[in-house]
Design a protein around this motif. Structure first.
Motif, PDB file in Angstrom:
ATOM      1  N   THR A  24       2.808  -1.151  10.831  1.00  0.00           N
ATOM      2  CA  THR A  24       4.235  -0.907  10.520  1.00  0.00           C
ATOM      3  C   THR A  24       4.939  -0.076  11.585  1.00  0.00           C
ATOM      4  N   ARG A  25       4.151   0.697  12.361  1.00  0.00           N
ATOM      5  CA  ARG A  25       4.694   1.644  13.332  1.00  0.00           C
ATOM      6  C   ARG A  25       5.591   2.683  12.656  1.00  0.00           C
ATOM      7  N   LYS A  26       5.245   3.010  11.423  1.00  0.00           N
ATOM      8  CA  LYS A  26       5.985   4.007  10.651  1.00  0.00           C
ATOM      9  C   LYS A  26       5.021   5.107  10.230  1.00  0.00           C
ATOM     10  N   GLU A  27       5.569   6.289  10.001  1.00  0.00           N
ATOM     11  CA  GLU A  27       4.743   7.445   9.631  1.00  0.00           C
ATOM     12  C   GLU A  27       4.337   7.416   8.160  1.00  0.00           C
ATOM     13  N   LEU A  28       5.257   7.027   7.280  1.00  0.00           N
ATOM     14  CA  LEU A  28       5.020   7.087   5.834  1.00  0.00           C
ATOM     15  C   LEU A  28       4.681   5.687   5.320  1.00  0.00           C
ATOM     16  N   ASN A  29       3.444   5.502   4.841  1.00  0.00           N
ATOM     17  CA  ASN A  29       2.975   4.162   4.514  1.00  0.00           C
ATOM     18  C   ASN A  29       2.434   4.013   3.100  1.00  0.00           C
ATOM     19  N   HIS A  30       2.815   4.919   2.218  1.00  0.00           N
ATOM     20  CA  HIS A  30       2.464   4.777   0.802  1.00  0.00           C
ATOM     21  C   HIS A  30       3.721   5.046  -0.018  1.00  0.00           C
ATOM     22  N   ALA A  31       3.961   4.221  -1.036  1.00  0.00           N
ATOM     23  CA  ALA A  31       5.150   4.375  -1.882  1.00  0.00           C
ATOM     24  C   ALA A  31       4.745   4.576  -3.331  1.00  0.00           C
ATOM     25  N   SER A  32       5.465   5.468  -4.008  1.00  0.00           N
ATOM     26  CA  SER A  32       5.245   5.751  -5.421  1.00  0.00           C
ATOM     27  C   SER A  32       6.600   5.856  -6.105  1.00  0.00           C
ATOM     28  N   ILE A  33       6.593   5.730  -7.423  1.00  0.00           N
ATOM     29  CA  ILE A  33       7.808   5.934  -8.203  1.00  0.00           C
ATOM     30  C   ILE A  33       7.533   7.030  -9.215  1.00  0.00           C
ATOM     31  N   ALA A  34       8.487   7.954  -9.359  1.00  0.00           N
ATOM     32  CA  ALA A  34       8.342   9.068 -10.306  1.00  0.00           C
ATOM     33  C   ALA A  34       9.558   9.120 -11.214  1.00  0.00           C
ATOM     34  N   PHE A  35       9.341   9.637 -12.413  1.00  0.00           N
ATOM     35  CA  PHE A  35      10.402   9.700 -13.411  1.00  0.00           C
ATOM     36  C   PHE A  35      10.872  11.116 -13.699  1.00  0.00           C
ATOM     37  N   ASP A  36      10.397  12.065 -12.890  1.00  0.00           N
ATOM     38  CA  ASP A  36      10.852  13.444 -13.029  1.00  0.00           C
ATOM     39  C   ASP A  36      10.836  14.112 -11.658  1.00  0.00           C
ATOM     40  N   TYR A  43       3.725   7.188 -10.290  1.00  0.00           N
ATOM     41  CA  TYR A  43       2.843   6.028 -10.418  1.00  0.00           C
ATOM     42  C   TYR A  43       2.863   5.191  -9.147  1.00  0.00           C
ATOM     43  N   SER A  44       1.750   4.486  -8.922  1.00  0.00           N
ATOM     44  CA  SER A  44       1.676   3.582  -7.785  1.00  0.00           C
ATOM     45  C   SER A  44       0.461   2.676  -7.937  1.00  0.00           C
ATOM     46  N   PHE A  45       0.180   1.941  -6.884  1.00  0.00           N
ATOM     47  CA  PHE A  45      -1.065   1.195  -6.762  1.00  0.00           C
ATOM     48  C   PHE A  45      -1.790   1.762  -5.559  1.00  0.00           C
ATOM     49  N   VAL A 130       6.425  -0.708  -6.563  1.00  0.00           N
ATOM     50  CA  VAL A 130       7.643   0.088  -6.731  1.00  0.00           C
ATOM     51  C   VAL A 130       8.873  -0.824  -6.766  1.00  0.00           C
ATOM     52  N   ALA A 131       8.915  -1.806  -5.871  1.00  0.00           N
ATOM     53  CA  ALA A 131      10.044  -2.745  -5.854  1.00  0.00           C
ATOM     54  C   ALA A 131      10.108  -3.563  -7.142  1.00  0.00           C
ATOM     55  N   THR A 132       8.957  -3.953  -7.669  1.00  0.00           N
ATOM     56  CA  THR A 132       8.908  -4.724  -8.921  1.00  0.00           C
ATOM     57  C   THR A 132       9.456  -3.897 -10.074  1.00  0.00           C
ATOM     58  N   VAL A 133       9.079  -2.627 -10.139  1.00  0.00           N
ATOM     59  CA  VAL A 133       9.579  -1.751 -11.203  1.00  0.00           C
ATOM     60  C   VAL A 133      11.082  -1.541 -11.041  1.00  0.00           C
ATOM     61  N   MET A 134      11.538  -1.339  -9.809  1.00  0.00           N
ATOM     62  CA  MET A 134      12.968  -1.149  -9.573  1.00  0.00           C
ATOM     63  C   MET A 134      13.777  -2.400  -9.928  1.00  0.00           C
ATOM     64  N   ASN A 135      13.160  -3.558  -9.790  1.00  0.00           N
ATOM     65  CA  ASN A 135      13.839  -4.806 -10.150  1.00  0.00           C
ATOM     66  C   ASN A 135      14.139  -4.886 -11.639  1.00  0.00           C
TER      67      ASN A 135
END
Length: 196
Positions: A24-36, A43-45, A130-135
């Motif tokens: 990806t050539r990016k620094e941040l490569n893990h995504a999570s979603i939080a509700f607080d 949560y994540s995978f 995360v994208a699926t949950v946001m959808n």
């Protein structure tokens, strides 16, 4: 009534994370979603065991332990309606109740790298999840199919507002009561695993 969700992008420094970073050539490569805001409900995978990167699936993440202890992060806030917030939480609860069905979508990562759409019913990689949950709340600026969503794509969404960038532990320590941090540290020193 308006609520907030939080998208958390992290770099845990693992070999797997570094390998994704090469692509990806990016620094941040893990995504999570939080509700607080305190990230108690995040949560994540990802890996189910910090010592085994090959067994992954749906996880409730604990920012106070494991791979997150030395992580850097960017935390984004997104305003949603109460109905949208509840829809996303319902999706999470449903997945949590059936978490044994869900696997990490390693095949989907290869599809992403080759620009081939690979959707699997019970398998996700972190940003796809995360994208699926946001959808669930039909965010209008989420134009990329979840199977092609990468963590850095979240930074480009106009619905997300940057809240913090830096050391994850520094953020957590400013958001959680000191008594909670002392209690967690005390239990960990006795050899107990704390689950958020």
């Amino acid at each position: 009534m308006e609520k907030n969700i939080y998208i958390v992008l992290t770099n845990t420094g693992t070999l797997f994370s570094r390998a994704i970073g090469v692509y990806t050539r990016k620094e941040l490569n893990h995504a999570s979603i939080a509700f607080d805001e305190q990230l108690n409900e995040m949560y994540s995978f990802g890996r189910k065991n910090k010592n085994n990167p090959f067994v992954g699936g749906f996880i409730k993440e604990n920012t106070m332990e494991g791979l997150f202890k030395r992580a850097t992060c960017a935390i984004y806030k997104c305003h949603v309606t109460l109905q949208e917030y509840n829809q996303m939480q319902d999706k999470i609860r449903h997945m949590e109740q059936q978490k044994e069905l869900y696997k990490y979508n390693l095949i989907g990562l290869f599809g992403l790298a080759m620009n081939i759409e690979i959707e699997r019913q019970y398998a996700f990689f972190c940003s796809q999840f995360v994208a699926t949950v946001m959808n669930e709340c039909n965010l209008s600026d989420l134009h990329i199919p979840p199977c092609f969503m990468q963590p850095h794509h979240f930074e480009q969404l106009s619905s997300l507002e940057i809240m913090y960038k830096g050391c994850l532990q520094t953020y957590v320590k400013t958001k959680r009561p000191q008594e909670e941090r002392i209690q967690v540290r005390s239990w960990e020193q006795r050899g107990f695993q704390i689950q958020a």
